[in-house]
Design a protein around this motif. Structure first.
Motif, PDB file in Angstrom:
ATOM      1  N   LYS A 282       4.534  33.184 -22.989  1.00 25.80           N
ATOM      2  CA  LYS A 282       4.093  34.561 -22.730  1.00 25.80           C
ATOM      3  C   LYS A 282       5.163  35.567 -23.149  1.00 25.80           C
ATOM      4  O   LYS A 282       4.863  36.574 -23.804  1.00 25.80           O
ATOM      5  N   PHE A 283       6.410  35.311 -22.771  1.00 24.03           N
ATOM      6  CA  PHE A 283       7.498  36.223 -23.117  1.00 24.03           C
ATOM      7  C   PHE A 283       7.612  36.381 -24.633  1.00 24.03           C
ATOM      8  O   PHE A 283       7.704  37.499 -25.146  1.00 24.03           O
ATOM      9  N   LEU A 284       7.601  35.270 -25.339  1.00 26.94           N
ATOM     10  CA  LEU A 284       7.728  35.337 -26.786  1.00 26.94           C
ATOM     11  C   LEU A 284       6.521  36.039 -27.413  1.00 26.94           C
ATOM     12  O   LEU A 284       6.664  36.812 -28.365  1.00 26.94           O
ATOM     13  N   GLY A 285       5.340  35.784 -26.873  1.00 25.71           N
ATOM     14  CA  GLY A 285       4.150  36.464 -27.385  1.00 25.71           C
ATOM     15  C   GLY A 285       4.260  37.966 -27.245  1.00 25.71           C
ATOM     16  O   GLY A 285       3.935  38.724 -28.161  1.00 25.71           O
ATOM     17  N   ASP A 286       4.759  38.417 -26.098  1.00 25.91           N
ATOM     18  CA  ASP A 286       4.950  39.850 -25.877  1.00 25.91           C
ATOM     19  C   ASP A 286       6.015  40.425 -26.816  1.00 25.91           C
ATOM     20  O   ASP A 286       6.003  41.620 -27.127  1.00 25.91           O
ATOM     21  N   MET A 287       6.931  39.557 -27.261  1.00 25.62           N
ATOM     22  CA  MET A 287       8.006  39.975 -28.154  1.00 25.62           C
ATOM     23  C   MET A 287       7.655  39.747 -29.620  1.00 25.62           C
ATOM     24  O   MET A 287       8.521  39.832 -30.496  1.00 25.62           O
ATOM     25  N   VAL A 288       6.397  39.449 -29.899  1.00 26.96           N
ATOM     26  CA  VAL A 288       5.918  39.186 -31.258  1.00 26.96           C
ATOM     27  C   VAL A 288       6.661  37.983 -31.847  1.00 26.96           C
ATOM     28  O   VAL A 288       7.195  38.015 -32.961  1.00 26.96           O
ATOM     29  N   ALA A 289       6.696  36.915 -31.082  1.00 27.44           N
ATOM     30  CA  ALA A 289       7.337  35.685 -31.531  1.00 27.44           C
ATOM     31  C   ALA A 289       6.611  34.501 -30.906  1.00 27.44           C
ATOM     32  O   ALA A 289       5.694  34.680 -30.106  1.00 27.44           O
ATOM     33  N   MET A 290       7.032  33.294 -31.271  1.00 26.80           N
ATOM     34  CA  MET A 290       6.421  32.090 -30.714  1.00 26.80           C
ATOM     35  C   MET A 290       7.435  30.953 -30.716  1.00 26.80           C
ATOM     36  O   MET A 290       8.346  30.920 -31.555  1.00 26.80           O
ATOM     37  N   PRO A 291       7.328  30.027 -29.769  1.00 28.80           N
ATOM     38  CA  PRO A 291       8.272  28.909 -29.727  1.00 28.80           C
ATOM     39  C   PRO A 291       8.012  27.925 -30.868  1.00 28.80           C
ATOM     40  O   PRO A 291       6.888  27.794 -31.342  1.00 28.80           O
ATOM     41  N   VAL A 292       9.060  27.263 -31.292  1.00 27.90           N
ATOM     42  CA  VAL A 292       8.953  26.233 -32.324  1.00 27.90           C
ATOM     43  C   VAL A 292       9.260  24.881 -31.684  1.00 27.90           C
ATOM     44  O   VAL A 292      10.354  24.684 -31.152  1.00 27.90           O
ATOM     45  N   ILE A 293       8.305  23.992 -31.704  1.00 28.66           N
ATOM     46  CA  ILE A 293       8.481  22.657 -31.139  1.00 28.66           C
ATOM     47  C   ILE A 293       8.759  21.682 -32.275  1.00 28.66           C
ATOM     48  O   ILE A 293       7.960  21.539 -33.186  1.00 28.66           O
ATOM     49  N   GLY A 294       9.915  21.036 -32.247  1.00 28.76           N
ATOM     50  CA  GLY A 294      10.248  20.086 -33.301  1.00 28.76           C
ATOM     51  C   GLY A 294      11.651  19.553 -33.120  1.00 28.76           C
ATOM     52  O   GLY A 294      12.576  20.306 -32.773  1.00 28.76           O
ATOM     53  N   ASP A 295      11.845  18.258 -33.367  1.00 24.57           N
ATOM     54  CA  ASP A 295      13.165  17.656 -33.224  1.00 24.57           C
ATOM     55  C   ASP A 295      13.990  17.869 -34.482  1.00 24.57           C
ATOM     56  O   ASP A 295      13.569  18.540 -35.429  1.00 24.57           O
ATOM     57  N   ALA A 296      15.180  17.280 -34.516  1.00 21.43           N
ATOM     58  CA  ALA A 296      16.094  17.486 -35.637  1.00 21.43           C
ATOM     59  C   ALA A 296      15.496  17.015 -36.958  1.00 21.43           C
ATOM     60  O   ALA A 296      15.625  17.695 -37.986  1.00 21.43           O
ATOM     61  N   GLU A 297      14.853  15.871 -36.953  1.00 21.33           N
ATOM     62  CA  GLU A 297      14.258  15.355 -38.188  1.00 21.33           C
ATOM     63  C   GLU A 297      13.207  16.319 -38.733  1.00 21.33           C
ATOM     64  O   GLU A 297      13.139  16.577 -39.944  1.00 21.33           O
ATOM     65  N   TYR A 298      12.403  16.860 -37.843  1.00 22.36           N
ATOM     66  CA  TYR A 298      11.362  17.814 -38.243  1.00 22.36           C
ATOM     67  C   TYR A 298      11.979  19.082 -38.827  1.00 22.36           C
ATOM     68  O   TYR A 298      11.559  19.573 -39.873  1.00 22.36           O
TER      69      TYR A 298
END
Length: 322
Positions: A282-298
């Motif tokens: 929610k916080f990132l959405g309000d800040m015009v951003a989004m979380p990135v899910i991914g490990d080091a290999e990704y």
């Protein structure tokens, strides 16, 4: 162009909240952590990163200090972090643009993300938008291009590599003359946009959204593949007849090369836990951003693809390291 990466947002079943979440097991971190970013305090990037550092401190129970090292389009923070002690306490938050394309932009950029840093995990994506000052006659991206074509010389601003290349790409697409003007922070450029000293700028949507509400800037287009949720009335560049114009930088988490594997693993667990929290989404959405899910290999596979695109872009644009 820098195409929008695949981002898997872990909101929903996997989401966790800090309330009732146990602290990390004993071990790392057993002393204060220092997080380096290449942007000034109060900037959009700083606000986003401080969300993560505050949650890191809350969950780990350890002090987390933000180290703002602005300058040289973010490379100072990268160099400081890469050369810091690899004991698991020195952490770097930085974007894909400079990590993948820095050698095309800066003569003295020597950090190799595979040789000098240990990748931890993904962090956040920050969509970009095209903006002008409220005195501009342009009310759309198409009108801006027509306006630029009607003038013998134009000026655009930038504060980071992605914005510089995005501004250059728009200039090349329009086939116009435009001088690039570097600013230490985005806030420094707003006055010149307001006075129409600058004709346009491509900046992170986080900061632009606040300036839009304050009545200081006008947002003409989103540089993602789809409209931004919190700016639903802002059309994409493609919707305005500017195809293949994608600039949506994303960030990852790094440690100096040779840092303890335990620190890398637990830091990755901690950051990705925060990414999946409903309040983070929610916080990132309000800040015009989004979380990135991914490990080091990704993350590394995505960076390798970005590096290849940068090599092609640099050759086509004739970029010369400054």
């Amino acid at each position: 162009m820098i195409n929008r990466r695949d981002v898997i947002v872990g909101a929903g079943a996997a989401a966790l909240s800090t309330a009732g979440v146990p602290a990390l097991a004993q071990g790392w971190p057993d002393k204060p952590l220092h997080v380096y970013i290449g942007f000034a305090a109060g900037s959009g990037a700083d606000i986003l990163c401080r969300w993560f550092t505050s949650k890191m401190q809350e969950i780990s129970g350890q002090t987390v200090v933000m180290e703002n090292r602005p300058g040289a389009v973010g490379s100072i923070a990268i160099n400081v972090a890469a050369k810091s002690k690899p004991d698991g306490t020195n952490i770097l938050f930085t974007g894909n643009t400079l990590i993948a394309g820095g050698r095309h932009l800066l003569k003295d950029f020597s950090v190799d993300y595979r040789k000098d840093l240990d990748c931890v995990c993904g962090l956040v994506e920050t969509p970009f938008v095209l903006v002008v000052g409220t005195k501009s006659k342009a009310n759309s991206a198409k009108e801006l291009l027509d306006l630029l074509k009607s003038k013998p010389q134009n000026r655009y601003g930038y504060t980071n590599p992605a914005a510089m290349v995005a501004g250059f790409a728009l200039k090349a697409y329009a086939g116009v003359q435009a001088e690039a003007v570097s600013y230490r922070t985005t806030a420094d450029a707003v006055g010149d946009l307001e006075s129409a000293t600058l004709d346009y700028m491509i900046m992170d949507g986080t900061y632009a959204a606040g300036q839009l509400k304050a009545g200081r800037l006008r947002i003409l287009g989103a540089t993602m593949e789809q409209r931004i949720n919190v700016l639903p009335d802002v059309p994409t560049m493609q919707e305005q007849g500017i195809p293949d114009f994608f600039f949506s930088p994303w960030w990852a988490v790094w440690l100096p090369k040779g840092s303890p594997q335990e620190a890398n693993a637990k830091l990755g667990e901690l950051v990705q836990r925060i990414c999946k929290m409903p309040e983070t989404v929610k916080f990132l959405g309000d800040m015009v951003a989004m979380p990135v899910i991914g490990d080091a290999e990704y993350v590394l596979s995505k960076l390798d693809a970005d590096k290849a695109r940068w090599d092609k872009l640099a050759a086509a644009a004739g970029l010369t390291p400054q």
